[in-house]
Design a protein around this motif. Structure first.
Motif, mmCIF file in Angstrom:
data_model
loop_
_atom_site.group_PDB
_atom_site.id
_atom_site.type_symbol
_atom_site.label_atom_id
_atom_site.label_comp_id
_atom_site.label_asym_id
_atom_site.label_seq_id
_atom_site.Cartn_x
_atom_site.Cartn_y
_atom_site.Cartn_z
ATOM 1 N N GLY A 1 -45.346 -11.520 32.913
ATOM 2 C CA GLY A 1 -45.014 -10.851 31.796
ATOM 3 C C GLY A 1 -44.829 -9.439 32.253
ATOM 4 N N ASN A 2 -44.764 -8.384 31.411
ATOM 5 C CA ASN A 2 -44.585 -6.980 31.629
ATOM 6 C C ASN A 2 -44.790 -6.145 30.389
ATOM 7 O OD1 ASN A 2 -43.860 -4.785 32.945
ATOM 8 N ND2 ASN A 2 -41.787 -4.712 32.114
ATOM 9 N N GLN A 3 -45.823 -5.395 30.561
ATOM 10 C CA GLN A 3 -46.280 -4.556 29.321
ATOM 11 C C GLN A 3 -46.233 -2.954 29.516
ATOM 12 O OE1 GLN A 3 -49.879 -7.331 29.030
ATOM 13 N NE2 GLN A 3 -49.914 -6.305 27.330
ATOM 14 N N ILE A 4 -45.406 -2.651 30.684
ATOM 15 C CA ILE A 4 -45.064 -1.393 31.031
ATOM 16 C C ILE A 4 -43.517 -0.924 30.630
ATOM 17 C CG2 ILE A 4 -47.144 -1.253 32.262
ATOM 18 C CD1 ILE A 4 -45.260 -1.093 34.709
ATOM 19 N N VAL A 5 -43.121 0.363 30.210
ATOM 20 C CA VAL A 5 -41.784 0.848 30.217
ATOM 21 C C VAL A 5 -40.920 0.423 31.370
ATOM 22 C CG1 VAL A 5 -42.133 3.086 31.149
ATOM 23 C CG2 VAL A 5 -40.504 2.574 29.090
ATOM 24 N N LEU A 6 -41.491 0.430 32.805
ATOM 25 C CA LEU A 6 -40.759 0.310 33.950
ATOM 26 C C LEU A 6 -40.401 -1.215 34.005
ATOM 27 C CD1 LEU A 6 -42.317 2.634 36.318
ATOM 28 C CD2 LEU A 6 -40.216 2.810 35.162
ATOM 29 N N ALA A 7 -39.224 -1.736 34.031
ATOM 30 C CA ALA A 7 -38.608 -3.157 33.997
ATOM 31 C C ALA A 7 -39.483 -3.898 35.355
ATOM 32 C CB ALA A 7 -37.340 -3.332 34.007
ATOM 33 N N SER A 8 -39.930 -5.065 34.843
ATOM 34 C CA SER A 8 -40.295 -5.940 35.941
ATOM 35 C C SER A 8 -39.152 -6.583 36.572
ATOM 36 C CB SER A 8 -41.212 -6.984 35.537
ATOM 37 O OG SER A 8 -40.771 -7.607 34.451
ATOM 38 N N GLN A 9 -39.245 -7.604 37.465
ATOM 39 C CA GLN A 9 -38.188 -8.154 38.269
ATOM 40 C C GLN A 9 -37.329 -8.963 37.376
ATOM 41 O OE1 GLN A 9 -39.578 -10.913 41.375
ATOM 42 N NE2 GLN A 9 -37.445 -11.517 42.094
ATOM 43 N N TYR A 10 -36.064 -8.680 37.364
ATOM 44 C CA TYR A 10 -35.022 -9.401 36.391
ATOM 45 C C TYR A 10 -34.860 -10.754 36.946
ATOM 46 C CZ TYR A 10 -33.866 -4.625 35.097
ATOM 47 O OH TYR A 10 -34.001 -3.437 34.702
ATOM 48 N N LEU A 11 -34.413 -11.761 36.050
ATOM 49 C CA LEU A 11 -34.352 -13.199 36.383
ATOM 50 C C LEU A 11 -35.602 -13.937 36.705
ATOM 51 C CD1 LEU A 11 -30.771 -13.467 37.832
ATOM 52 C CD2 LEU A 11 -31.579 -13.913 35.486
#
Length: 848
Positions: A731-741
């Motif tokens: 998951g990701n709960q911050i504004v900076l994107a996590s690893q795509y795909l």
């Protein structure tokens, strides 16, 4: 007697074969040299090309010949010559082609005659594209890159004086920074079988192989790809593509006759700016409607990204009755970005075409590029005898100076003076190096090469609610073994949490394959890269995230904790030991085996300090509270894992002593199996988990690039599974994107973790690479590109998730901004913005 006779025969044969050298200069009507003019010997099809200063040379046996000289836009010229033992100097002066405009009655609204010619060329395109079932030829490839100015810093990285000197630039940043040449044999067979055999290669100032891949640019293809698509993944629309009339406007410039054949010159003009289109001229033969020559240009308005301009000149000639192929091709380019002003060119001269080759059985296999064992060991006399294009004076100097420096560096690498000099150049270790920049120190002893690499302390500092302020230190000690091309390294880590007072220390020993610049020996074993696998051993006491994929980095967690009262990262301590063995096979199968033992200890929050306090926002417990109701109990886990990765149709470049994968048109398949073993060293776990993944990137040319990743997996046995061994969805709960795909941009970190017997995930995104946005007036100048897609997982009706996103990438060549909307268990979730790296440069950056 027999030896004397044999020697005499050899001398006579060599005298006959290389009786004389024909050389000279090709000028234009103003007595200025014509760079890269084509010179062809009519009788045998051999040829050469003039250099930047118009000079050419040919070695010919004694006899009578006809030399044909061509240059795009100039009238072809022929001269008959007689070659004797003495050298022959022969200059050519070419005149601009005198074009004849046919008498055409142009009525109002009448179509330009060029369109009829282009339509005929389009009709013949497929015939000429597939004219040959197979062929072989030889390519001379020369690559040159020069700087006109160079800054002291590029993208924040300082270029010191020693580096400038090594690059070969002067105090103003001007100089030749790359020069190479090679001879490559090319074999082709329908529909798409290709094999390159690199006979010889050299690169100024190194023992490298140079640039050895011909820049095939086929304008009979609908979509013209240059340099493997690295310049522009979408490619460019050919002026005679099937749908070219929708993209280009044409103007008939005139025609001329050569060898009794009428040649039509047509000006090519894009209908719209900021489309992947050429401009310039193309010459089409009358009647058979084939490409005779071309001179085409790409600019920023052609959607060039990294380069500023690319100019392509190409001359075709008849290699067999009614069979035409490229004779000479030169691609000029300019680059002026990030303070670097550079120019360069790729020159290809094709010779010795055979359009009816006989290939041995299984000649075409998964090795598409093979380097001769002596590819980089040819003497200067060899290059002087085979080079079809004379070197320019500055190229001669560049080879002489840089090669001398390299030989001195290599030969003196064993001397004490050289080692002492190189050590001094490393400078003193400063406080800044220790705290921030880090440093590397080597002893420069090729027989006992040792290296120390220190990572800056402050760069590894972090903060979390379980340990408080965390100080990390790590370094890598390496020992090289050039004789067996291996390296042994040891990396110790020390970690201290100031709030909980815990000291953790662990280390990793690696034994890996690598090459060494001073080693001139080749094993000549094409399977060497597969016979020598890698392994590592790790152990000690460490701190780990519950999700081994580490969905949030310690740096980002430190920021959210200190400034937003959000402690997303959840960690635990563990005493551990690990052994990993990895390798591969000739077919492209990669494998990895891992044995892991962990004694897992819970960590609770010990501090609630933050720089900014929010009364409504409290820190959460230091465990995946969304999934488990309380802290886990201490336990032990012994886990065995096996992973296999395979990409069918994988192609390779076979170097003298190692092999490099070149990719495939098929997806990559990965199978992973994990076994939790009970009752070994007190292990409490008992489970069997599997995962199967399919990934691929599909270049759809003008339509953009489609990337996807699909996973299926589950637990065959979940008799005893702890939270650390669940299947976690990143998951990701911050504004900076996590690893795509490989993540879900607005999903929670642990709320959906599972031990289900089956689950599936899907990640798909399409990079439009300028499609659509090049129609919008503002965006087409910025080269901001549209990206869109979706991520989803499904466990059951009560545990499923879908998110869709659309955004822009290539912002300042680095950034990507997406708007993401989510649906959790069929209910509408949140809409959020994610900022990440994406585009020409950003898409190449990887964080380890």
């Amino acid at each position: 007697m027999h030896k004397t006779l044999l020697l005499l025969l050899l001398v006579c044969f060599n005298t006959h074969s290389f009786a004389g050298k024909v050389s000279g200069t090709v000028y234009d009507e103003k007595n200025l040299p014509l760079a890269f003019a084509s010179i062809l010997v009519k009788e045998n099809g051999r040829g050469t090309t003039s250099n930047q200063e118009g000079h050419y040379s040919l070695d010919l046996a004694a006899g009578n010949y006809t030399l044909i000289v061509q240059y795009v836009g100039y009238a072809k010229q022929e001269k008959k010559i007689t070659v004797e033992t003495a050298g022959l100097k022969l200059d050519f002066t070419l005149l601009p082609q005198q074009l004849k405009l046919n008498e055409v009655v142009v009525k109002s609204g009448a179509e330009d005659p060029a369109y009829a010619i282009i339509r005929n060329a389009i009709k013949k395109r497929e015939e000429y594209r597939t004219a040959l079932d197979s062929f072989t030829c030889e390519a001379y490839i020369k690559t040159l890159l020069k700087t006109r100015s160079l800054p002291r810093k590029v993208l924040g990285q300082k270029i010191d004086s020693a580096t400038w000197k090594q690059m070969g630039v002067d105090s103003n940043g001007r100089g030749m920074i790359f020069l190479s040449e090679s001879i490559t044999r090319i074999a082709f067979k329908k529909p798409d079988k290709v094999k390159l055999e690199v006979v010889s290669g050299r690169q100024s100032g190194t023992n490298g192989y140079g640039f050895n891949f011909p820049t095939f640019i086929d304008f009979y293809e609908n979509n013209v790809v240059m340099m493997g698509g690295q310049v522009a993944p979408r490619g460019y629309v050919s002026p005679i593509a099937e749908n070219a009339l929708s993209f280009y406007r044409y103007h008939f410039v005139g025609s001329f006759f050569e060898d009794g054949k009428e040649i039509n010159r047509i000006e090519v003009m894009p209908r719209r700016k900021y489309e992947p289109l050429f401009s310039g001229t193309i010459e089409i033969t009358e009647g058979d409607w084939r490409i005779y020559s071309l001179d085409l240009l790409l600019t920023k308005e052609s959607q060039l990204e990294l380069l500023d301009t690319v100019k392509i000149k190409q001359i075709q000639y008849e290699v067999a009755p009614k069979i035409w192929r490229t004779k000479d091709q030169v691609m000029y380019f300019t680059f002026n970005q990030f303070g670097v002003n550079a120019v360069g060119n790729f020159l290809n001269v094709f010779n010795n075409y055979n359009v009816t080759p006989a290939f041995k059985k299984k000649y075409f296999n998964n090795i598409v590029v093979r380097f001769d064992t002596g590819v980089n060991k040819k003497p200067v006399t060899y290059w002087d005898s085979v080079r079809p294009v004379p070197l320019e004076p500055e190229e001669v100097v560049d080879y002489k100076v840089k090669d001398s420096m390299f030989r001195y560096q290599r030969d003196s690498a064993f001397t004490k003076n050289y080692r002492d000099s190189m050590r001094r150049m490393q400078g003193k270790i400063s406080v800044t190096n220790v705290l921030w920049n880090g440093f590397t120190r080597s002893n420069y002893d090729p027989k006992r090469w040792h290296t120390l690499q220190w990572n800056g302390l402050l760069r590894q500092t972090q903060y979390n609610t379980a340990e408080g302020l965390v100080l990390n230190s790590s370094a890598t000690f390496s020992r090289a073994y050039p004789g067996i091309k291996r390296e042994l390294s040891f990396t110790p880590h020390v970690r201290y949490g100031f709030s909980n007072g815990h000291l953790n220390a662990w280390g990793t020993i690696r034994y890996n394959r690598r090459s060494f610049w001073w080693d001139t020996k080749n094993t000549a074993d094409e399977d060497a890269s597969f016979k020598l696998s890698n392994f590592s051993i790790s152990g000690g006491k460490r701190v780990s995230q519950f999700n081994k994929d580490e969905p949030i980095t310690p740096l980002f967690n430190s920021v959210t904790t200190l400034f937003f009262n959000r402690n997303y990262m959840k960690v635990y301590e563990n005493y551990f030991g690990s052994f990993t063995y990895s390798g591969g096979t000739q077919s492209g199968l990669k494998y990895k085996f891992n044995l892991l033992y962990e004694d897992r200890l819970p960590l609770d929050n010990t501090t609630d300090f933050s720089i900014i306090k929010y009364s409504t926002q409290k820190f959460t417990p230091n465990y995946p509270f969304e999934k488990i109701t309380g802290q886990f109990v201490r336990h032990q886990a012994a886990i065995a894992e096996a992973s296999f990765e395979y990409q069918p149709g994988q192609k390779f470049a076979q170097f003298p002593d190692y092999r490099v994968p070149l990719g495939s048109k098929y997806p990559t398949f990965t199978l992973t199996y994990q076994k939790g073993i009970s009752n070994i060293l007190g292990s409490d776990v008992d489970f069997d988990k599997w995962n199967f993944t399919i990934t691929d990137q599909m270049n759809l040319k003008l339509l953009g690039q489609l990337s996807y990743r699909f996973d299926v997996g589950g637990f065959l046995n979940d008799r005893r599974v702890f939270i650390q061994d669940y299947r976690h969805f990143n998951g990701n709960q911050i504004v900076l994107a996590s690893q795509y795909l490989n993540s879900f941009q607005v999903a929670p970190y642990y709320a959906n973790s599972t031990t289900a017997s089956f689950y599936s995930t899907a990640h798909i995104e399409h990079h439009f690479n300028g499609l659509l946005t090049n129609k919008i007036p503002f965006f087409k100048r910025l080269n901001w590109n549209l990206v869109a897609g979706s991520n989803a997982f499904y466990v059951n009706n009560n545990n499923n998730y879908v998110e869709v996103f659309a955004g822009l990438e290539n912002i300042l060549k680095l950034f990507r901004v997406d708007v993401v909307g989510s649906y959790l268990n069929g209910n509408k979730g949140q809409v959020a913005v994610r900022v990440g790296l994406g585009g020409l440069l950003g898409g190449k950056i990887r964080f380890e």
